[in-house]
Design an enzyme around this catalytic site. Structure first.
Site, short mmCIF file in Angstrom:
data_model
loop_
_atom_site.label_atom_id
_atom_site.label_comp_id
_atom_site.label_asym_id
_atom_site.label_seq_id
_atom_site.Cartn_x
_atom_site.Cartn_y
_atom_site.Cartn_z
N TRP A 1 36.24 48.19 33.84
CA TRP A 1 35.17 48.64 32.53
C TRP A 1 35.29 47.06 32.02
O TRP A 1 34.14 46.58 31.63
CB TRP A 1 35.92 49.52 31.73
N TYR B 1 32.31 44.68 31.68
CA TYR B 1 31.73 44.34 30.42
C TYR B 1 31.63 42.93 30.02
O TYR B 1 30.68 42.10 29.60
CB TYR B 1 32.63 44.93 29.16
N ASP C 1 33.09 54.48 29.90
CA ASP C 1 33.06 54.16 28.57
C ASP C 1 32.77 55.74 27.48
O ASP C 1 31.96 56.36 27.88
CB ASP C 1 31.90 53.25 28.28
#
Length: 485
Positions: A429, A433, A449
């Site tokens: 993640w 990101y 998410d």
């Protein structure tokens, strides 16, 4: 007239903003080149020649139109380009047009030879990288002469010409006009206030309010502030000789002009091209919203209004700052992460006198964090950062200093994400990101998410990944739409 030229002329005749920046029109009867949206009297087809870039038009002997101002045209996104390498090179040339960087140095940063870069650049833009950089400098100077009250000498230096004589010579050669004459036409009634404002164009539509809401929720106290429909922040950048420059910027929206106005303190004029390039990245001004929506409109089959045209991918102004903010945000709320980042700024950041309420510091650099060494856990621990995240931030700082990881749009996102995940404490993640926001990676998808899960109720992670395949290569934009929903 070629079939393609006929289609381009029809777009020019329609003043279609979707084509703004995608081509330029040379008008043989006047000797100028225009954006497709130019509101001057419509030229005849026989007078029009079409070019893929402003540099190509200038190489053919045309000078920029004073009405539509080609220097304000938006650029092109990386994914829709026929050559990703050429587009990356063009962005680096725009950002560093005043640095005097050699072609070999630029090619080295992009991981290729100068000969290969020159070839793909010529194929994409029909001009050499050197010529493209010269046009970037000329158009930046024209923008400053038109929109600011800077002296002509200051304009020459800010745009990277190195001397007033060089600016004068090139203006006369390329535009058949002196900088002073252009200034007299544009500068009536302007007074100096310790700041300048420069415009940056985009392709409409643009969801400005949603962009501000996103940035406001993640704003770092002391560094960023959103007030009165404007984004403000402090800035710390170094020029081509390594001299630091601190200041502030304010970005506002001029919807009727399809542009953002960037106001900045005088202290940032020596690094102006860097500031403007970072604002373009932060606010995703290279995006073509119609191309993105053409793919993502399938999202509305799941739920009407799930995807809205004009949604942009928020980038970042300072990659290390944004990456630290992302690491702090793991498994805590967005607000809590901003609070932690604010404490780091207050204790380890650099004070800066902006005269703007709420803008008091610049973020600590990677070098500042690396200098803490073994003390990092203690120094960040008293601020509320757990030991594992403190070490993760330190390891990232070291990797950036040693150039083992690159966090900008010259990078290969997929390769850099592998390197990011190799740092203990950075999972999938966080790596995606960071790539999405620092490298402008348009194809990240954050199936773990919580916001994505809320927007897609009833889907497992495996099912969400399968569903998102149809949204490639714009899955990052899909994530933003899901968050907005």
């Amino acid at each position: 007239m070629k079939e393609q030229d006929y289609a381009l002329y029809e777009a020019f005749k329609a003043k279609d903003a979707r084509f703004d920046g995608r081509f330029f029109v040379g008008i043989s009867s006047t000797g100028v080149y225009c954006r497709p949206i130019c509101w001057a009297r419509q030229a005849k087809r026989s007078s029009c020649t079409f070019f893929s870039s402003a540099a190509e038009a200038e190489q053919a002997g045309y000078r920029p139109c004073l009405l539509c101002r080609p220097e304000l045209a938006p650029g092109n996104s990386l994914v829709d380009a026929s050559s990703v390498l050429a587009r990356k090179a063009a962005r680096l040339l725009e950002e560093n047009c005043g640095s005097g960087q050699s072609l070999e140095a630029l090619a080295g940063k992009l991981g290729c030879t100068g000969r290969h870069l020159r070839r793909v650049f010529m194929e994409e833009y029909h001009v050499s990288p050197v010529r493209y950089a010269q046009t970037c400098r000329l158009l930046l100077a024209k923008n400053l002469l038109t929109d600011t009250d800077l002296s002509v000498l200051d304009v020459a230096m800010a745009a990277g010409f190195g001397s007033l004589r060089r600016l004068n010579d090139l203006f006369q050669k390329e535009y058949k006009l002196s900088p002073t004459a252009l200034r007299k036409k544009a500068a009536e009634g302007k007074t100096h206030s310790g700041e300048i404002t420069v415009g940056l164009g985009y392709r409409p539509p643009y969801r400005w309010e949603e962009m501000l809401d996103f940035l406001a929720a993640r704003a770092i106290p002391g560094i960023e502030r959103i007030k009165n429909d404007a984004y403000m922040r402090t800035v710390h950048l170094t020029d081509k000789v390594g001299k630091p420059h601190d200041g502030w910027i304010k970005v506002t929206h001029r919807k009727q002009k399809n542009r953002l106005d960037v106001t900045l303190s005088d202290t940032l004029i020596p690094v102006l091209s860097q500031v403007l390039a970072r604002v373009r990245r932060l606010f995703d001004l290279y995006c073509d919203p119609d191309v993105v929506y053409e793919t993502l409109q399938e999202m509305n089959r799941l739920r009407p209004g799930l995807c809205v045209p004009g949604t942009r991918l928020p980038g970042c102004f300072e990659p290390f700052e944004m990456s630290v903010r992302a690491i702090l945000g793991q498994q805590i709320t967005v607000k809590a992460a901003s609070t932690l980042a604010g404490r780091i700024v207050e204790n380890l950041g650099h004070p800066v006198d902006t005269g703007v309420e709420g803008l008091t510091h610049t973020f600590p650099t990677a070098e500042d964090i690396a200098a803490l060494g073994d003390e990092v856990k203690e120094r960040l621990g008293v601020l509320g950062v757990i030991a594992a995240r403190s070490m993760c931030i330190l390891n990232l700082a070291d990797a950036l200093i040693e150039k083992k990881i690159i966090l900008d749009q010259s990078a290969d996102p997929e390769q850099e994400m592998i390197k990011l995940r190799a740092i203990k404490g950075i999972g999938s993640w966080t790596a995606q990101y960071i790539a999405m926001r620092t490298m402008g990676w348009p194809d990240a998808f954050l199936e773990t998410d919580i916001g994505v899960k809320h927007a897609l109720p009833g889907y497992s992670q495996k099912e969400m990944l399968a569903l998102a395949k149809q949204w490639r290569p714009w899955r990052s934009y899909a994530v933003i739409n899901l968050w907005n929903a």
